[in-house]
Design a protein around this motif. Structure first.
Motif, PDB file in Angstrom:
ATOM      1  N   HIS A   1      37.086  32.496  37.726  1.00  0.00           N
ATOM      2  CA  HIS A   1      36.663  33.741  37.960  1.00  0.00           C
ATOM      3  C   HIS A   1      37.250  34.158  39.384  1.00  0.00           C
ATOM      4  CE1 HIS A   1      33.548  34.539  34.976  1.00  0.00           C
ATOM      5  NE2 HIS A   1      33.856  33.152  34.806  1.00  0.00           N
ATOM      6  N   GLU A   2      37.725  35.430  39.475  1.00  0.00           N
ATOM      7  CA  GLU A   2      37.983  36.255  40.820  1.00  0.00           C
ATOM      8  C   GLU A   2      37.312  37.399  40.552  1.00  0.00           C
ATOM      9  OE1 GLU A   2      39.868  34.418  42.847  1.00  0.00           O
ATOM     10  OE2 GLU A   2      40.614  36.364  43.664  1.00  0.00           O
ATOM     11  N   VAL A   3      36.546  37.617  41.960  1.00  0.00           N
ATOM     12  CA  VAL A   3      35.770  38.765  42.053  1.00  0.00           C
ATOM     13  C   VAL A   3      36.257  39.882  42.792  1.00  0.00           C
ATOM     14  CG1 VAL A   3      33.277  39.621  42.845  1.00  0.00           C
ATOM     15  CG2 VAL A   3      33.682  37.259  42.035  1.00  0.00           C
ATOM     16  N   LYS A   4      36.338  40.984  42.434  1.00  0.00           N
ATOM     17  CA  LYS A   4      37.154  42.104  43.237  1.00  0.00           C
ATOM     18  C   LYS A   4      36.022  43.466  43.071  1.00  0.00           C
ATOM     19  CE  LYS A   4      40.832  39.870  43.399  1.00  0.00           C
ATOM     20  NZ  LYS A   4      41.422  39.265  44.560  1.00  0.00           N
TER      21      LYS A   4
ATOM     22  N   PHE B   1      47.940  39.481  38.078  1.00  0.00           N
ATOM     23  CA  PHE B   1      48.862  38.376  38.483  1.00  0.00           C
ATOM     24  C   PHE B   1      48.410  37.366  39.328  1.00  0.00           C
ATOM     25  CE2 PHE B   1      51.963  40.757  35.975  1.00  0.00           C
ATOM     26  CZ  PHE B   1      52.567  39.654  35.602  1.00  0.00           C
ATOM     27  N   GLN B   2      47.432  37.646  40.285  1.00  0.00           N
ATOM     28  CA  GLN B   2      46.970  36.688  41.099  1.00  0.00           C
ATOM     29  C   GLN B   2      46.138  35.525  40.330  1.00  0.00           C
ATOM     30  OE1 GLN B   2      43.936  38.031  44.097  1.00  0.00           O
ATOM     31  NE2 GLN B   2      43.710  36.070  44.947  1.00  0.00           N
ATOM     32  N   LEU B   3      45.526  35.991  39.344  1.00  0.00           N
ATOM     33  CA  LEU B   3      44.761  34.986  38.331  1.00  0.00           C
ATOM     34  C   LEU B   3      45.783  34.599  37.417  1.00  0.00           C
ATOM     35  CD1 LEU B   3      41.886  34.076  37.658  1.00  0.00           C
ATOM     36  CD2 LEU B   3      41.589  36.152  36.405  1.00  0.00           C
ATOM     37  N   ILE B   4      46.721  35.038  37.087  1.00  0.00           N
ATOM     38  CA  ILE B   4      47.700  34.557  36.077  1.00  0.00           C
ATOM     39  C   ILE B   4      48.613  33.370  36.761  1.00  0.00           C
ATOM     40  CG2 ILE B   4      50.181  34.844  35.155  1.00  0.00           C
ATOM     41  CD1 ILE B   4      49.167  37.690  34.438  1.00  0.00           C
TER      42      ILE B   4
ATOM     43  N   PHE C   1      38.926  35.367  34.289  1.00  0.00           N
ATOM     44  CA  PHE C   1      38.257  36.515  34.460  1.00  0.00           C
ATOM     45  C   PHE C   1      38.146  37.078  35.657  1.00  0.00           C
ATOM     46  CE2 PHE C   1      36.433  33.743  30.957  1.00  0.00           C
ATOM     47  CZ  PHE C   1      36.048  34.805  29.984  1.00  0.00           C
ATOM     48  N   ILE C   2      38.504  38.416  35.498  1.00  0.00           N
ATOM     49  CA  ILE C   2      38.261  39.342  36.849  1.00  0.00           C
ATOM     50  C   ILE C   2      36.820  39.988  36.669  1.00  0.00           C
ATOM     51  CG2 ILE C   2      39.297  41.251  38.279  1.00  0.00           C
ATOM     52  CD1 ILE C   2      41.855  40.799  36.578  1.00  0.00           C
TER      53      ILE C   2
ATOM     54  N   VAL D   1      41.673  37.454  31.484  1.00  0.00           N
ATOM     55  CA  VAL D   1      43.096  37.299  31.540  1.00  0.00           C
ATOM     56  C   VAL D   1      43.654  36.032  30.858  1.00  0.00           C
ATOM     57  CG1 VAL D   1      44.872  37.108  33.165  1.00  0.00           C
ATOM     58  CG2 VAL D   1      43.126  38.613  33.750  1.00  0.00           C
ATOM     59  N   SER D   2      44.640  36.066  30.292  1.00  0.00           N
ATOM     60  CA  SER D   2      45.310  34.741  29.429  1.00  0.00           C
ATOM     61  C   SER D   2      46.823  34.643  29.872  1.00  0.00           C
ATOM     62  CB  SER D   2      44.892  34.692  28.042  1.00  0.00           C
ATOM     63  OG  SER D   2      45.419  35.752  27.504  1.00  0.00           O
TER      64      SER D   2
END
Ligand code: SF4
Length: 174
Positions: free
Chosen positions: A82-85, A96-99, A117-118, A129-130
């Motif tokens: 997970h990325e939290v924004k 793209f950061q998560l990719i 997931f964002i 995101v996959s």
């Protein structure tokens, strides 16, 4: 820069560099050259507070090789990253950061069965995101491009709405 296996000789970059590539090349260059502005802007502070309060129960950052710093992970039927924004205005940068994180975990660390997931707590929204071949191809080009940008002179700043909340505002515009 070291190289990433699976990216055919491309240099290893940090997740934030991928993010900044989509936001502002000047910011990417400053950050990549270890240029920092000491005073944290109010908006950055607010974003961090929101981030910490919304996710204080669930998270511990996942840091790998000083390149990846995912906000938290969860083990379910797969490994959720997970990325939290705070807002989705820069969704492509976040995606793209998560990719990159998913790519790195899979191809460098050999971890399979991943989902990204964002999380946007203020919007009560979550985007999945996959990894797909098209995004991986674009990721390779982005990483190559980042390498070229940071080897060159600082890109001239270009005024955009996010400049007002950017930590480098004074460096670019005052
Ligand atoms: S102030 Fe604007 S131009 Fe300068 S680094 Fe920040 S976003 Fe880029």
């Amino acid at each position: 820069m070291s190289m990433i296996s699976g990216l055919e000789g491309n240099p290893a970059v940090r997740g934030l560099q991928i993010n900044y590539y989509f936001i502002c090349r000047t910011k990417l260059w400053f950050f990549s050259h270890n240029i920092q502005m000491e005073r944290e802007s109010e908006l950055v502070k607010l974003g961090r507070l929101l981030h910490e309060e919304s996710y204080s129960r669930e998270k511990k950052e996942l840091i790998i090789d000083d390149l990846i710093a995912a906000d938290f992970v969860k083990r379910k039927d797969c490994l959720e990253v997970h990325e939290v924004k705070k807002s989705n205005t820069m969704e492509e940068a976040h995606r793209f950061q998560l990719i990159y994180y998913l790519f790195y975990l899979k191809h460098v660390k050999g971890i399979e069965n991943l989902k990204g997931f964002i999380d946007y707590p203020a919007l009560k929204k979550r985007t999945e995101v996959s990894l797909n071949d098209e995004d991986v191809e674009e990721l390779k080009n982005v990483i190559k491009d980042i390498d070229g940008i940071i080897r060159g002179p600082p890109p001239a700043p270009q005024r955009k709405p996010i400049c007002r909340s950017c930590a480098y505002f004074e460096l670019c515009w005052i």
